[in-house]
Design a protein around this motif. Structure first.
Motif, mmCIF file in Angstrom:
data_model
loop_
_atom_site.group_PDB
_atom_site.id
_atom_site.type_symbol
_atom_site.label_atom_id
_atom_site.label_comp_id
_atom_site.label_asym_id
_atom_site.label_seq_id
_atom_site.Cartn_x
_atom_site.Cartn_y
_atom_site.Cartn_z
ATOM 1 N N SER A 4 0.822 -1.209 0.000
ATOM 2 C CA SER A 4 0.000 0.000 0.000
ATOM 3 C C SER A 4 0.855 1.258 0.000
ATOM 4 O O SER A 4 0.573 2.211 -0.737
ATOM 5 C CB SER A 4 -0.920 -0.013 1.224
ATOM 6 O OG SER A 4 -1.665 1.172 1.316
ATOM 7 N N THR A 8 1.251 4.404 -2.847
ATOM 8 C CA THR A 8 0.746 5.742 -2.504
ATOM 9 C C THR A 8 1.797 6.640 -1.870
ATOM 10 O O THR A 8 1.448 7.633 -1.231
ATOM 11 C CB THR A 8 -0.453 5.624 -1.545
ATOM 12 O OG1 THR A 8 -0.016 5.007 -0.315
ATOM 13 C CG2 THR A 8 -1.567 4.790 -2.149
ATOM 14 N N GLU A 11 1.670 10.354 -1.828
ATOM 15 C CA GLU A 11 0.571 10.982 -1.101
ATOM 16 C C GLU A 11 0.566 10.614 0.382
ATOM 17 O O GLU A 11 -0.155 11.228 1.173
ATOM 18 C CB GLU A 11 -0.771 10.540 -1.717
ATOM 19 C CG GLU A 11 -0.858 10.803 -3.221
ATOM 20 C CD GLU A 11 -1.998 10.026 -3.853
ATOM 21 O OE1 GLU A 11 -2.802 9.447 -3.108
ATOM 22 O OE2 GLU A 11 -2.081 10.003 -5.091
ATOM 23 N N THR A 12 1.365 9.613 0.770
ATOM 24 C CA THR A 12 1.349 9.100 2.143
ATOM 25 C C THR A 12 2.711 9.270 2.805
ATOM 26 O O THR A 12 3.729 8.885 2.239
ATOM 27 C CB THR A 12 0.970 7.601 2.145
ATOM 28 O OG1 THR A 12 -0.251 7.419 1.439
ATOM 29 C CG2 THR A 12 0.840 7.074 3.564
#
Length: 295
Positions: A4, A8, A11-12
């Motif tokens: 995950s 991402t 954005e994370t």
């Protein structure tokens, strides 16, 4: 979680990812307790059914004198009295009582199963026999039920992937009751080192991903196009290589076997063979270069 985060990472933040990792551990342990509570609440439901049958307008002889072996199950009585389970249920307010339609359907499947019929007609009467009933019900009825899997997925996005492993832990816990363990309910973490392990494995895997990818690419032959290696396969191998290199207390063979099984479960049908071949080649190379100095 590595999968995950890599998808991402623009954005994370790592801080956010670690919060999600901690939440995923919490939800996994919640599911474990839900599975143990399921045993008790299914039994309670059947007990109410038997009581209702006695109070029918024209009860039959069977209604008035039912076989109570199922509701008198010793394992259920022990779970009902277990302080650790009761404290978790109370503190986290977990229950199956809001899923009454599903519970009735699942109980019907249990009552019509060969596992139940054999248990109710068997002459053996022991704690081991009572525990074996629920081990087999989990294996043959509950964990294989599509409606159960769908219900859990609706309850939590984490639980669909967690069900198999948490089901294994629930069965292990039943075995611990059978064997008379002083504290049969498994804790969320065995100790502080255990709690720290997941966090460190995540951080080290993310930090060494490029290096690990380079190692993997070096052993991808003409048979396997580097650009076509499944993304999940690559993530699984990245994390495995990190564990093998960084966690000296874990035997190499244990890490390899675990991640090969993960690849089979989460990636493509051919992933087991592919991941097995690449990981073994990488490990042999790292041992030859003295990067890995454990068995």
């Amino acid at each position: 979680m590595v999968y995950s985060y890599v998808l991402t990472k623009d954005e994370t933040t790592l801080k956010d990812a670690l919060k999600q990792l901690a939440k995923s551990f919490d939800k996994s342990y919640e599911l474990y307790n839900y599975l143990l509570l399921l045993i008790v609440e299914l039994t309670d439901l059947q007990d109410r059914r038997l009581d209702d049958a006695k109070n029918k307008y024209l009860p039959t002889e069977e209604d008035l004198n039912p076989n109570t072996r199922f509701v008198d199950n010793r394992l259920v009585a022990m779970l009902r009295e277990d302080k650790m389970l009761n404290d978790y249920v109370s503190e986290n307010k977990i229950t199956w009582k809001n899923d009454d339609v599903f519970m009735k359907l699942l109980l019907d499947k249990i009552l019509h199963s060969e596992v139940y019929e054999k248990y109710m007609s068997d002459n053996e009467d022991s704690l081991a026999h009572d525990c074996e009933l629920w081990k087999q019900l989990f294996k043959q009825v509950i964990l294989t039920d599509d409606d159960f899997a769908q219900l859990l997925e609706n309850k939590s996005v984490y639980w669909n992937d967690d069900l198999e492993i948490m089901g294994t832990f629930a069965i292990k816990t039943i075995r611990r009751f059978e064997e008379g363990e002083e504290e049969p309910i498994l804790p969320m973490y065995k100790d502080s080192d255990d709690e720290e392990f997941g966090k460190q494995l995540f951080l080290k895997s993310v930090a060494s991903k490029e290096e690990n990818d380079s190692l993997i690419d070096g052993f991808v032959t003409d048979k396997w196009d580097v650009e076509r290696v499944a993304f999940m396969d690559r993530i699984v191998m990245d994390v495995c290589i990190t564990e093998v290199k960084e966690f000296l207390s874990i035997p190499t063979s244990v890490s390899l076997n675990e991640y090969i099984e993960i690849a089979k479960c989460y990636s493509t049908p051919k992933s087991g063979v592919f991941v097995n071949g690449i990981l073994n080649a990488v490990v042999r190379d790292l041992k030859a270069k003295k990067v890995i100095v454990k068995d």
